[in-house]
Design a protein around this motif. Structure first.
Motif, PDB file in Angstrom:
ATOM      1  N   MET A  55       0.855  -1.187   0.000  1.00  0.00           N
ATOM      2  CA  MET A  55       0.000   0.000   0.000  1.00  0.00           C
ATOM      3  C   MET A  55       0.890   1.236   0.000  1.00  0.00           C
ATOM      4  N   VAL A  56       0.282   2.374  -0.146  1.00  0.00           N
ATOM      5  CA  VAL A  56       0.999   3.621  -0.318  1.00  0.00           C
ATOM      6  C   VAL A  56       1.820   3.959   0.919  1.00  0.00           C
ATOM      7  N   ASN A  57       3.041   4.378   0.715  1.00  0.00           N
ATOM      8  CA  ASN A  57       3.954   4.765   1.793  1.00  0.00           C
ATOM      9  C   ASN A  57       3.794   6.239   2.130  1.00  0.00           C
ATOM     10  N   LEU A  58       2.621   6.684   2.451  1.00  0.00           N
ATOM     11  CA  LEU A  58       2.350   8.089   2.720  1.00  0.00           C
ATOM     12  C   LEU A  58       1.835   8.243   4.143  1.00  0.00           C
ATOM     13  N   PRO A  59       2.020   9.421   4.756  1.00  0.00           N
ATOM     14  CA  PRO A  59       1.531   9.616   6.125  1.00  0.00           C
ATOM     15  C   PRO A  59       0.014   9.560   6.174  1.00  0.00           C
ATOM     16  N   ALA A  60      -0.506   9.253   7.362  1.00  0.00           N
ATOM     17  CA  ALA A  60      -1.960   9.266   7.539  1.00  0.00           C
ATOM     18  C   ALA A  60      -2.477  10.672   7.268  1.00  0.00           C
ATOM     19  N   PRO A  61      -3.620  10.792   6.652  1.00  0.00           N
ATOM     20  CA  PRO A  61      -4.159  12.124   6.335  1.00  0.00           C
ATOM     21  C   PRO A  61      -4.618  12.842   7.592  1.00  0.00           C
ATOM     22  N   ALA A  62      -4.760  14.149   7.499  1.00  0.00           N
ATOM     23  CA  ALA A  62      -5.309  14.931   8.604  1.00  0.00           C
ATOM     24  C   ALA A  62      -6.788  14.587   8.774  1.00  0.00           C
ATOM     25  N   PRO A  63      -7.271  14.459  10.023  1.00  0.00           N
ATOM     26  CA  PRO A  63      -8.696  14.148  10.227  1.00  0.00           C
ATOM     27  C   PRO A  63      -9.627  15.122   9.512  1.00  0.00           C
ATOM     28  N   ARG A  64      -9.287  16.416   9.529  1.00  0.00           N
ATOM     29  CA  ARG A  64     -10.150  17.404   8.870  1.00  0.00           C
ATOM     30  C   ARG A  64     -10.235  17.135   7.375  1.00  0.00           C
ATOM     31  N   THR A  65      -9.132  16.701   6.767  1.00  0.00           N
ATOM     32  CA  THR A  65      -9.160  16.401   5.334  1.00  0.00           C
ATOM     33  C   THR A  65     -10.180  15.307   5.039  1.00  0.00           C
ATOM     34  N   VAL A  66     -10.181  14.254   5.865  1.00  0.00           N
ATOM     35  CA  VAL A  66     -11.118  13.150   5.666  1.00  0.00           C
ATOM     36  C   VAL A  66     -12.555  13.649   5.812  1.00  0.00           C
ATOM     37  N   ILE A  67     -12.815  14.373   6.886  1.00  0.00           N
ATOM     38  CA  ILE A  67     -14.180  14.842   7.158  1.00  0.00           C
ATOM     39  C   ILE A  67     -14.668  15.764   6.047  1.00  0.00           C
ATOM     40  N   GLU A  68     -13.854  16.738   5.684  1.00  0.00           N
ATOM     41  CA  GLU A  68     -14.276  17.702   4.662  1.00  0.00           C
ATOM     42  C   GLU A  68     -14.476  17.036   3.311  1.00  0.00           C
ATOM     43  N   ALA A  69     -13.718  15.984   3.023  1.00  0.00           N
ATOM     44  CA  ALA A  69     -13.858  15.299   1.739  1.00  0.00           C
ATOM     45  C   ALA A  69     -15.245  14.678   1.583  1.00  0.00           C
ATOM     46  N   PHE A  70     -15.853  14.279   2.702  1.00  0.00           N
ATOM     47  CA  PHE A  70     -17.166  13.629   2.638  1.00  0.00           C
ATOM     48  C   PHE A  70     -18.318  14.624   2.716  1.00  0.00           C
ATOM     49  N   LEU A  71     -18.047  15.865   3.084  1.00  0.00           N
ATOM     50  CA  LEU A  71     -19.124  16.843   3.239  1.00  0.00           C
ATOM     51  C   LEU A  71     -19.557  17.364   1.872  1.00  0.00           C
ATOM     52  N   PRO A  72     -20.758  17.031   1.422  1.00  0.00           N
ATOM     53  CA  PRO A  72     -21.200  17.521   0.113  1.00  0.00           C
ATOM     54  C   PRO A  72     -21.577  18.995   0.176  1.00  0.00           C
ATOM     55  N   ALA A  73     -21.603  19.629  -0.973  1.00  0.00           N
ATOM     56  CA  ALA A  73     -22.029  21.028  -1.017  1.00  0.00           C
ATOM     57  C   ALA A  73     -23.448  21.166  -0.489  1.00  0.00           C
ATOM     58  N   GLN A  74     -24.280  20.177  -0.750  1.00  0.00           N
ATOM     59  CA  GLN A  74     -25.644  20.124  -0.227  1.00  0.00           C
ATOM     60  C   GLN A  74     -25.899  18.715   0.287  1.00  0.00           C
ATOM     61  N   GLY A  75     -26.615  18.624   1.401  1.00  0.00           N
ATOM     62  CA  GLY A  75     -26.933  17.309   1.931  1.00  0.00           C
ATOM     63  C   GLY A  75     -26.019  16.917   3.080  1.00  0.00           C
ATOM     64  N   GLU A  76     -26.076  15.637   3.457  1.00  0.00           N
ATOM     65  CA  GLU A  76     -25.343  15.151   4.610  1.00  0.00           C
ATOM     66  C   GLU A  76     -24.471  13.963   4.249  1.00  0.00           C
ATOM     67  N   ALA A  77     -23.511  13.682   5.129  1.00  0.00           N
ATOM     68  CA  ALA A  77     -22.595  12.560   4.942  1.00  0.00           C
ATOM     69  C   ALA A  77     -22.780  11.571   6.083  1.00  0.00           C
ATOM     70  N   PRO A  78     -22.816  10.257   5.788  1.00  0.00           N
ATOM     71  CA  PRO A  78     -22.969   9.253   6.841  1.00  0.00           C
ATOM     72  C   PRO A  78     -21.657   9.078   7.619  1.00  0.00           C
ATOM     73  N   LEU A  79     -21.744   9.144   8.949  1.00  0.00           N
ATOM     74  CA  LEU A  79     -20.534   9.069   9.757  1.00  0.00           C
ATOM     75  C   LEU A  79     -19.897   7.683   9.752  1.00  0.00           C
ATOM     76  N   ASP A  80     -20.681   6.634   9.508  1.00  0.00           N
ATOM     77  CA  ASP A  80     -20.050   5.310   9.459  1.00  0.00           C
ATOM     78  C   ASP A  80     -19.042   5.239   8.312  1.00  0.00           C
ATOM     79  N   LEU A  81     -19.372   5.838   7.179  1.00  0.00           N
ATOM     80  CA  LEU A  81     -18.445   5.828   6.050  1.00  0.00           C
ATOM     81  C   LEU A  81     -17.239   6.729   6.329  1.00  0.00           C
ATOM     82  N   VAL A  82     -17.469   7.862   7.002  1.00  0.00           N
ATOM     83  CA  VAL A  82     -16.354   8.748   7.362  1.00  0.00           C
ATOM     84  C   VAL A  82     -15.373   8.009   8.263  1.00  0.00           C
ATOM     85  N   TYR A  83     -15.882   7.376   9.311  1.00  0.00           N
ATOM     86  CA  TYR A  83     -15.008   6.669  10.257  1.00  0.00           C
ATOM     87  C   TYR A  83     -14.319   5.473   9.604  1.00  0.00           C
ATOM     88  N   ASP A  84     -15.065   4.698   8.824  1.00  0.00           N
ATOM     89  CA  ASP A  84     -14.474   3.504   8.194  1.00  0.00           C
ATOM     90  C   ASP A  84     -13.346   3.896   7.243  1.00  0.00           C
TER      91      ASP A  84
END
Length: 267
Positions: free
Chosen positions: A1-30
């Protein structure tokens, strides 16, 4: 797998936040777990974003959902102006108009905290200090500054600029925004693009993790890039082909997913 550092938590969270609507937290955490993050830092970041008024949360734990508030959507939109500008520059769609923008911080000495915060905001947006409380940029930074910041600035434009004896625009840019540290900052992004080549058997989660790692690497590379117009840089400008390769790799990964999941409505 990729030899890169773990991403910042905010990067993960913001990536799932749509411009409109909501994001499921189970997918964010997984996805965060698969990228090398534990639940705790993700949970703490969600709490901070909620306390700051950036997101709403419905339900608790992995069964909940999160969505952007108007304030959070406005902040993310400002943050992503830089990405849109970079992509436009790299594809020849954002030529420099030859105008320098001068911004002077106009805040009373008694309000030192606001003054210092505004100075940091200007530098983060890509402006360079040329004198005490006076900044310059080749771009109109209005869209990247919040209403409070815009109300504390005196602005002007100029078609010629003399910075400590330098008048040639390319020499001015090289002095105010040295190329070497910016180019060095893209080395990790170059590696990330190479190392996130999808395997034929990659499932949805593996593809999402690769996209998250790409997003995090791009954010780190662009954090200190003022996106000086290419007309003011040596040609070829190394970050441009790296960003184009990033965009191609991102689209390749996105094309293998059943639907748009990350940055939905933003890209």
């Amino acid at each position: 797998m990729v030899n890169l550092p773990a991403p910042a938590p905010r990067t993960v969270i913001e990536a799932f936040l749509p411009a409109q609507g909501e994001a499921p937290l189970d997918l964010v955490y997984d996805t965060a777990n698969a990228a090398g993050l534990d639940d705790q830092p993700v949970r703490l970041t969600i709490r901070r974003m909620h306390a700051a008024g950036e997101i709403t949360q419905t339900g608790r734990g992995r069964r909940g959902t999160i969505g952007l508030t108007d304030a959070g959507r406005e902040r993310l939109d400002r943050d992503r102006l830089g990405l849109r500008l970079a992509i436009a520059q790299d594809h020849g769609r954002a030529p420099w108009d030859g105008t320098w923008r001068l911004l002077a911080v106009s805040v009373p000495e008694a309000d030192r905290a606001l003054r210092d915060a505004l100075r940091r905001t200007l530098v983060e947006a890509g402006a360079a200090a040329v004198a005490t409380s006076l900044y310059v940029s080749p771009h109109d930074l209005t869209g990247m500054l919040g209403p409070a910041a815009r109300g504390s600035l005196v602005r002007a434009t100029a078609t010629s600029l003399d910075v400590r004896g330098l008048t040639d625009p390319r020499a001015v840019a090289a002095s105010l925004w040295p190329a070497a540290p910016i180019i060095d900052g893209y080395a990790a992004l170059d590696r990330a693009v190479i190392e996130t080549d999808p395997a034929p058997a990659d499932g949805v989660m593996a593809l999402l993790v690769r996209q998250i790692r790409l997003a995090d690497a791009l954010e780190r590379a662009m954090r200190h890039d003022p996106l000086v117009p290419l007309e003011l840089r040596d040609v070829p400008w190394p970050p441009s082909p790296i960003r184009r390769a990033w965009y191609d790799r991102w689209n390749t990964l996105a094309g293998r997913l059943p639907e748009e999941i990350l940055y939905r409505g933003w890209l």
